[in-house]
Design a protein around this motif. Structure first.
Motif, mmCIF file in Angstrom:
data_model
loop_
_atom_site.group_PDB
_atom_site.id
_atom_site.type_symbol
_atom_site.label_atom_id
_atom_site.label_comp_id
_atom_site.label_asym_id
_atom_site.label_seq_id
_atom_site.Cartn_x
_atom_site.Cartn_y
_atom_site.Cartn_z
ATOM 1 N N MET A 184 -10.391 22.544 39.690
ATOM 2 C CA MET A 184 -11.053 22.504 38.395
ATOM 3 C C MET A 184 -12.355 23.295 38.411
ATOM 4 O O MET A 184 -12.818 23.751 37.385
ATOM 5 N N GLU A 185 -12.905 23.498 39.611
ATOM 6 C CA GLU A 185 -14.148 24.258 39.718
ATOM 7 C C GLU A 185 -13.993 25.663 39.154
ATOM 8 O O GLU A 185 -14.919 26.223 38.597
ATOM 9 N N THR A 186 -12.797 26.228 39.325
ATOM 10 C CA THR A 186 -12.610 27.618 38.945
ATOM 11 C C THR A 186 -12.445 27.796 37.443
ATOM 12 O O THR A 186 -12.506 28.903 36.949
ATOM 13 N N GLN A 187 -12.211 26.671 36.720
ATOM 14 C CA GLN A 187 -12.058 26.791 35.279
ATOM 15 C C GLN A 187 -13.377 27.250 34.650
ATOM 16 O O GLN A 187 -14.425 26.679 34.892
ATOM 17 N N ALA A 188 -13.281 28.280 33.834
ATOM 18 C CA ALA A 188 -14.479 28.734 33.139
ATOM 19 C C ALA A 188 -14.928 27.659 32.158
ATOM 20 O O ALA A 188 -14.123 27.044 31.499
ATOM 21 N N VAL A 189 -16.211 27.417 32.120
ATOM 22 C CA VAL A 189 -16.733 26.440 31.162
ATOM 23 C C VAL A 189 -16.832 27.117 29.803
ATOM 24 O O VAL A 189 -17.429 28.168 29.650
ATOM 25 N N THR A 190 -16.175 26.498 28.825
ATOM 26 C CA THR A 190 -16.142 27.112 27.504
ATOM 27 C C THR A 190 -17.479 26.950 26.800
ATOM 28 O O THR A 190 -18.084 25.890 26.832
ATOM 29 N N ARG A 191 -17.932 27.995 26.189
ATOM 30 C CA ARG A 191 -19.118 27.908 25.341
ATOM 31 C C ARG A 191 -18.680 28.139 23.911
ATOM 32 O O ARG A 191 -17.707 28.834 23.658
ATOM 33 N N THR A 192 -19.443 27.580 23.007
ATOM 34 C CA THR A 192 -19.090 27.739 21.605
ATOM 35 C C THR A 192 -18.968 29.210 21.233
ATOM 36 O O THR A 192 -18.142 29.597 20.426
ATOM 37 N N ALA A 193 -19.799 30.031 21.890
ATOM 38 C CA ALA A 193 -19.793 31.445 21.548
ATOM 39 C C ALA A 193 -18.464 32.114 21.884
ATOM 40 O O ALA A 193 -18.121 33.138 21.299
ATOM 41 N N ASP A 194 -17.690 31.516 22.839
ATOM 42 C CA ASP A 194 -16.422 32.131 23.225
ATOM 43 C C ASP A 194 -15.331 31.896 22.181
ATOM 44 O O ASP A 194 -14.272 32.487 22.231
ATOM 45 N N LEU A 195 -15.580 30.971 21.273
ATOM 46 C CA LEU A 195 -14.519 30.565 20.370
ATOM 47 C C LEU A 195 -14.350 31.564 19.234
ATOM 48 O O LEU A 195 -15.320 32.202 18.819
ATOM 49 N N PRO A 196 -13.122 31.677 18.723
ATOM 50 C CA PRO A 196 -12.898 32.595 17.607
ATOM 51 C C PRO A 196 -13.732 32.195 16.389
ATOM 52 O O PRO A 196 -14.137 31.044 16.261
ATOM 53 N N GLY B 290 -15.203 11.658 11.905
ATOM 54 C CA GLY B 290 -16.440 11.304 12.578
ATOM 55 C C GLY B 290 -16.814 12.200 13.741
ATOM 56 O O GLY B 290 -17.799 11.935 14.423
ATOM 57 N N ARG B 291 -16.055 13.223 14.014
ATOM 58 C CA ARG B 291 -16.319 14.053 15.191
ATOM 59 C C ARG B 291 -15.800 15.461 14.963
ATOM 60 O O ARG B 291 -15.174 15.725 13.953
ATOM 61 N N ASN B 292 -16.045 16.357 15.924
ATOM 62 C CA ASN B 292 -15.487 17.701 15.818
ATOM 63 C C ASN B 292 -13.973 17.622 15.776
ATOM 64 O O ASN B 292 -13.366 16.852 16.506
ATOM 65 N N LEU B 293 -13.392 18.479 14.969
ATOM 66 C CA LEU B 293 -11.940 18.469 14.853
ATOM 67 C C LEU B 293 -11.286 19.145 16.051
ATOM 68 O O LEU B 293 -10.104 18.972 16.310
ATOM 69 N N VAL B 294 -12.079 19.921 16.792
ATOM 70 C CA VAL B 294 -11.572 20.587 17.987
ATOM 71 C C VAL B 294 -12.476 20.190 19.150
ATOM 72 O O VAL B 294 -13.690 20.264 19.019
ATOM 73 N N PRO B 295 -11.922 19.741 20.279
ATOM 74 C CA PRO B 295 -12.773 19.361 21.405
ATOM 75 C C PRO B 295 -13.353 20.601 22.052
ATOM 76 O O PRO B 295 -12.823 21.116 23.040
ATOM 77 N N GLU B 296 -14.448 21.100 21.498
ATOM 78 C CA GLU B 296 -14.904 22.443 21.867
ATOM 79 C C GLU B 296 -15.522 22.513 23.253
ATOM 80 O O GLU B 296 -15.727 23.594 23.773
ATOM 81 N N GLY B 297 -15.779 21.353 23.881
ATOM 82 C CA GLY B 297 -16.339 21.406 25.223
ATOM 83 C C GLY B 297 -15.289 21.306 26.316
ATOM 84 O O GLY B 297 -15.633 21.315 27.501
ATOM 85 N N ASP B 298 -14.023 21.198 25.972
ATOM 86 C CA ASP B 298 -12.997 20.979 26.989
ATOM 87 C C ASP B 298 -12.696 22.274 27.739
ATOM 88 O O ASP B 298 -12.478 23.319 27.125
ATOM 89 N N PRO B 299 -12.698 22.222 29.078
ATOM 90 C CA PRO B 299 -12.466 23.455 29.837
ATOM 91 C C PRO B 299 -11.088 24.079 29.594
ATOM 92 O O PRO B 299 -10.905 25.256 29.860
ATOM 93 N N TYR B 300 -10.148 23.290 29.123
ATOM 94 C CA TYR B 300 -8.804 23.842 28.887
ATOM 95 C C TYR B 300 -8.640 24.404 27.475
ATOM 96 O O TYR B 300 -7.550 24.821 27.107
ATOM 97 N N LEU B 301 -9.721 24.370 26.672
ATOM 98 C CA LEU B 301 -9.556 24.738 25.259
ATOM 99 C C LEU B 301 -9.029 26.157 25.089
ATOM 100 O O LEU B 301 -8.123 26.401 24.288
ATOM 101 N N VAL B 302 -9.591 27.095 25.870
ATOM 102 C CA VAL B 302 -9.192 28.495 25.674
ATOM 103 C C VAL B 302 -7.707 28.671 25.966
ATOM 104 O O VAL B 302 -6.989 29.360 25.243
ATOM 105 N N GLU B 303 -7.229 27.975 27.006
ATOM 106 C CA GLU B 303 -5.797 28.030 27.326
ATOM 107 C C GLU B 303 -4.979 27.565 26.112
ATOM 108 O O GLU B 303 -3.969 28.161 25.744
ATOM 109 N N SER B 304 -5.449 26.496 25.488
ATOM 110 C CA SER B 304 -4.715 25.942 24.349
ATOM 111 C C SER B 304 -4.751 26.870 23.145
ATOM 112 O O SER B 304 -3.772 26.991 22.411
ATOM 113 N N LEU B 305 -5.890 27.547 22.955
ATOM 114 C CA LEU B 305 -5.997 28.453 21.806
ATOM 115 C C LEU B 305 -5.019 29.617 21.933
ATOM 116 O O LEU B 305 -4.573 30.171 20.939
#
Lengths: 175, 404
Positions: free
Chosen positions: B1-13, B385-400
């Motif tokens: 899991m260390e190698t997973q890039a940490v997603t930043r909001t700026a990386d998102l479309p 009550g929360r973000n509709l997308v878990p934008e801090g999840d390290p796997y988010l980019v894979e899912s996108l």
């Protein structure tokens, strides 16, 4: 006419996807793409039709189901009726597990055999690939030149826009 | 899991980054749902006075239905964590919100179990005259039943809350620590869930006919519950898409959910057949009693319809690949499965109070009218009550970029 082929070797799948789309946009004849692994989105980019193997799978499964149901009905109810726990000779629930297994067996075997026939694969067949590195770390996009005066240079220029590593021209075949 | 890039909001479309609490049901839908539940509550009270046994059975059914939606949500989320599945991360807030409705389901169960003396005849039989029930009384006794019910609900609610809170915290931290913690919590949850859900289905549904038993019953109820939950998941995605939300939803996500729906409907059919065939083959009177009751008169028609609605039709419709990528068609299959799950529970629960044949009247509908609108309201409250997308999840980019 003997076909002439232009082979472009690439290092990354993004370039391959880009060049494949550009080749098709220019109405050039995309012959084939060789990749070391299945590239996501390549089927759509190449405009390949959906596989028809699913139909082979479905029909073979249906045949397997039907045949084993008939076979069990014939053996249990006509040819050699056995009294099992006082149940009727023709007992549907007892036939289902075998029919299920036969469905899976027929569908699975048929789809593999159909794939081998369709791809012309058989034990001991020599691979027809443009070079050994397409099984390792390189991607090769093959464009077919349809007319005698078509120029390989045009294709080469197009490929260079996507960082092609090497371009060869081959006559008669790809391998 | 260390190698997973940490997603930043700026990386998102574009257009994906923080959407805030923007998902809301239109006020008139909210009012309509509240209205239906109030009418339902009045009908339940009348039903308890007029037709006590039928209303309690319907309340049990409604509670199982409502609870199942929340449980399916958290099971989906937990499975995603323990298997390291990245594909569904972008749409994970939807099953998380379903899990957010779990308190509603738990409350429904608590209310329904107040009907203990009416629902379960093992609570008031003369044990000395019934050696089978006497032998089972170490498990089937009122005290143990209540303690276990509290335990099941506490385990589910507690772990669900912890998992959801970690996921939400990750929106701010963008770290991998929350994912790591949720993997552990999810593993603990799934193991606990396997035992507690089986035991709960023994307690709440199987013990309606306490002389009968089926060792596969827990898996049977789980498969129906989870298939229904997947259908709810897909319907929520369709609703969000219609509201113009969740731009991250790709056809490939639908395709995978369609495959899961297809797979779990088939799994349900497989378990349905396993239970039926083994009891049919063995033909032991204490086991066959269950099916004999369900082959009386019109119950037989419903018993045969059950596998057709819940397995055969979804199986045939969803078999071709394009069907699983077609949201309109998926929605139709999901609605069918929602009805099918009701039928499945109806055939499990109601024959004990309707030995003369199935009856579908107001008292069968009323408890559903109370419970289900609140499940919907709680789910949308959790979504809003929360973000509709878990934008801090390290796997988010894979899912996108998910592609099937």
């Amino acid at each position: 006419m003997t076909h002439r082929f232009v082979l472009g070797t690439f290092r990354s799948e993004d370039d391959v996807l880009g060049v494949v789309k550009a080749v098709r946009a220019r109405k050039l004849s995309l012959h084939d793409v060789y990749t070391p692994y299945a590239v996501h989105g390549l089927d759509e980019a190449m405009g390949l039709r959906p596989s028809r193997l699913t139909w082979v799978c479905f029909l073979a499964g249906a045949v397997g189901f039907g045949l084993t149901m008939l076979f069990q009905y014939y053996t249990s109810a006509f040819d050699w009726p056995l009294n099992v726990g006082g149940k009727p000779y023709n007992s549907l629930p007892a036939f289902i597990p075998i029919a299920f297994e036969a469905t899976v067996l027929f569908a699975g075997m048929a789809v593999v055999i159909a794939l081998f026939i369709r791809c012309g694969l058989y034990p001991g067949k020599k691979a027809k690939i443009p070079g050994p590195r397409v099984t390792n770390d390189r991607f090769v996009v093959v464009v077919r030149l349809d007319s005698a005066d078509a120029s390989a240079e045009d294709v080469q220029m197009l490929m260079e826009g996507f960082g092609v590593e090497a371009v060869d021209e081959r006559v008669g075949g790809v391998a | 899991m260390e190698t997973q890039a940490v997603t930043r909001t700026a990386d998102l479309p574009d257009g994906l980054a923080p959407q805030g609490p923007s998902v809301e049901l239109p006020p008139r839908v909210t009012r309509a749902l509240q209205g239906v539940s109030i009418v339902g509550a009045v009908l339940v009270v009348v039903g308890l006075l007029v037709s006590t046994d039928r209303t309690w059975a319907a309340m049990l059914l409604a509670s199982q239905y409502a609870l199942g939606i929340g449980l399916a949500g958290i099971v989906f989320v937990a499975l995603g964590y323990v298997t390291g599945a990245g594909w569904a991360v972008a749409i994970r807030r939807v099953p998380e919100a379903m899990a957010g409705s779990l308190p509603v389901g738990a409350l429904a169960v608590v209310v329904a179990l107040v009907g203990l003396p009416w629902l379960y005849h093992w609570t008031h039989v003369d044990l000395s005259a019934d050696p089978i029930l006497e032998a089972k009384s170490w498990w089937l006794n009122t005290g143990g039943f209540v303690v276990r019910a509290v335990l099941y609900l506490a385990v589910w609610l507690g772990l669900t809350r912890a998992i959801r809170r970690n996921s939400e915290r990750q929106d701010a931290t963008h770290g991998v620590e929350e994912t790591r913690r949720n993997v552990l919590l999810s593993a603990v949850f799934l193991i606990a869930f396997g035992f507690t859900f089986s035991a709960a289905s023994f307690d709440w549904i199987m013990s309606l006919e306490p002389h009968w038993y089926s060792t596969v019953f827990g898996i049977y109820t789980f498969s129906g519950m989870f298939t229904c939950g997947l259908a709810v998941f897909i319907l929520l995605l369709a609703a969000l898409k219609r509201m113009g939300k969740l731009a991250v939803l790709r056809e490939s996500h639908l395709h995978d959910l369609g495959r899961l729906l297809f797979g779990f409907a088939t799994f349900w059919g497989y378990i349905w057949f396993c239970q039926y065939m083994l009891i049919w083959y063995g033909a032991i009177p204490e086991e066959t009693a269950y099916y004999l009751l369900r082959e009386q008169g019109a119950w037989h028609v419903l018993s045969v319809m059950n596998p057709i609605v819940n397995w055969l039709i979804p199986f045939l419709i969803l078999l071709p690949r394009p069907a699983k990528r077609n949201l309109g068609l998926l929605v139709k299959v999901c609605v069918l499965i929602l009805l099918g799950h009701w039928l499945d529970l109806f055939v499990m629960i109601n024959p004990t109070v309707m030995a003369d044949g199935p009856v579908l009247g107001l008292w069968e509908i009323a408890p559903l009218m109370v419970a289900l609108p609140w499940v919907v309201l709680a789910t949308f409250k959790a979504l809003g009550g929360r973000n509709l997308v878990p934008e801090g999840d390290p796997y988010l980019v894979e899912s996108l970029h998910h592609h099937t």
